[in-house]
Design a protein around this motif. Structure first.
Motif, mmCIF file in Angstrom:
data_model
loop_
_atom_site.group_PDB
_atom_site.id
_atom_site.type_symbol
_atom_site.label_atom_id
_atom_site.label_comp_id
_atom_site.label_asym_id
_atom_site.label_seq_id
_atom_site.Cartn_x
_atom_site.Cartn_y
_atom_site.Cartn_z
ATOM 1 N N ARG A 68 -36.670 -44.379 25.423
ATOM 2 C CA ARG A 68 -36.599 -45.482 26.395
ATOM 3 C C ARG A 68 -35.313 -46.281 26.214
ATOM 4 N N ILE A 69 -34.895 -46.489 24.967
ATOM 5 C CA ILE A 69 -33.630 -47.200 24.732
ATOM 6 C C ILE A 69 -32.470 -46.373 25.261
ATOM 7 N N HIS A 70 -32.476 -45.096 24.958
ATOM 8 C CA HIS A 70 -31.382 -44.205 25.343
ATOM 9 C C HIS A 70 -31.243 -44.082 26.863
ATOM 10 N N THR A 71 -32.356 -44.052 27.567
ATOM 11 C CA THR A 71 -32.316 -43.867 29.025
ATOM 12 C C THR A 71 -32.253 -45.176 29.791
ATOM 13 N N ASN A 72 -32.127 -46.306 29.095
ATOM 14 C CA ASN A 72 -32.089 -47.622 29.737
ATOM 15 C C ASN A 72 -33.318 -47.865 30.601
ATOM 16 N N TYR A 73 -34.467 -47.482 30.090
ATOM 17 C CA TYR A 73 -35.713 -47.582 30.841
ATOM 18 C C TYR A 73 -35.968 -49.011 31.329
ATOM 19 N N TYR A 74 -35.881 -49.981 30.438
ATOM 20 C CA TYR A 74 -36.189 -51.356 30.805
ATOM 21 C C TYR A 74 -35.082 -51.988 31.638
ATOM 22 N N LYS A 75 -33.855 -51.563 31.433
ATOM 23 C CA LYS A 75 -32.763 -52.071 32.275
ATOM 24 C C LYS A 75 -32.978 -51.627 33.718
ATOM 25 N N ASN A 76 -33.444 -50.400 33.898
ATOM 26 C CA ASN A 76 -33.707 -49.893 35.243
ATOM 27 C C ASN A 76 -35.012 -50.446 35.811
ATOM 28 N N LYS A 77 -35.987 -50.678 34.971
ATOM 29 C CA LYS A 77 -37.281 -51.181 35.436
ATOM 30 C C LYS A 77 -37.188 -52.634 35.873
ATOM 31 N N TYR A 78 -36.400 -53.422 35.155
ATOM 32 C CA TYR A 78 -36.231 -54.837 35.471
ATOM 33 C C TYR A 78 -34.760 -55.126 35.760
ATOM 34 N N PRO A 79 -34.287 -54.756 36.938
ATOM 35 C CA PRO A 79 -32.863 -54.960 37.232
ATOM 36 C C PRO A 79 -32.509 -56.447 37.291
ATOM 37 N N ARG A 80 -31.294 -56.734 36.895
ATOM 38 C CA ARG A 80 -30.801 -58.117 36.911
ATOM 39 C C ARG A 80 -29.977 -58.343 38.160
ATOM 40 N N LEU A 81 -29.968 -59.579 38.610
ATOM 41 C CA LEU A 81 -29.182 -59.905 39.798
ATOM 42 C C LEU A 81 -27.694 -59.925 39.479
ATOM 43 N N LYS A 82 -27.353 -60.411 38.287
ATOM 44 C CA LYS A 82 -25.953 -60.480 37.870
ATOM 45 C C LYS A 82 -25.819 -59.885 36.482
ATOM 46 N N ASP A 83 -24.666 -59.320 36.193
ATOM 47 C CA ASP A 83 -24.415 -58.747 34.874
ATOM 48 C C ASP A 83 -23.707 -59.740 33.963
ATOM 49 N N THR A 84 -24.151 -60.982 33.984
ATOM 50 C CA THR A 84 -23.587 -61.993 33.109
ATOM 51 C C THR A 84 -24.721 -62.728 32.410
ATOM 52 N N THR A 85 -24.361 -63.465 31.358
ATOM 53 C CA THR A 85 -25.337 -64.279 30.659
ATOM 54 C C THR A 85 -25.310 -65.684 31.242
#
Length: 122
Positions: free
Chosen positions: A59-76
């Protein structure tokens, strides 16, 4: 069954990218080292825990959670981008920051002790 698990971990390690900017702190390199350090027998005390660990790494390798919960912006919240974070976390930059944290007296002491030990060895 242990051989199958070992092959799965090896395949995952082959797919895992190596991040050169994080020398000696990269998760992929750590996994490769741990897998290579294990004995040939690859004894597994708890197969269920081993399978769970493998699935978590996938799941870490495939960015499972990044894809499951997309962010509106790629900033902090500070406005720092992903590229800036990667640059800041690079090993060379962290070493430079450690050097900057040292006080003047500590820097001078290190310089003089290094010179003194070089002269003593001659």
């Amino acid at each position: 069954m242990a051989a199958t698990r070992y092959r799965r971990f090896l395949k995952l390690c082959e797919e895992w990218p190596v991040e050169e900017t994080k020398r000696h702190r990269d998760l992929g390199a750590f996994l490769r080292q741990r897998l290579c350090d294990t004995p040939v027998s690859f004894q597994i005390a708890d197969p269920a825990a081993c399978d769970q660990m493998y699935e978590s790494l996938v799941r870490i390798h495939t960015n499972y959670y990044k894809n499951k919960y997309p962010r509106l912006k790629d900033t902090t919240f500070t406005g720092v981008t992903v590229e800036d974070c990667k640059m800041i976390l690079a090993t060379d930059i962290l070493k430079q920051m450690e050097e900057m944290k040292k006080g003047t007296w500590k820097k001078l002491r290190e310089r003089f002790y290094a010179k003194k030990s070089d002269e003593d060895s001659k």
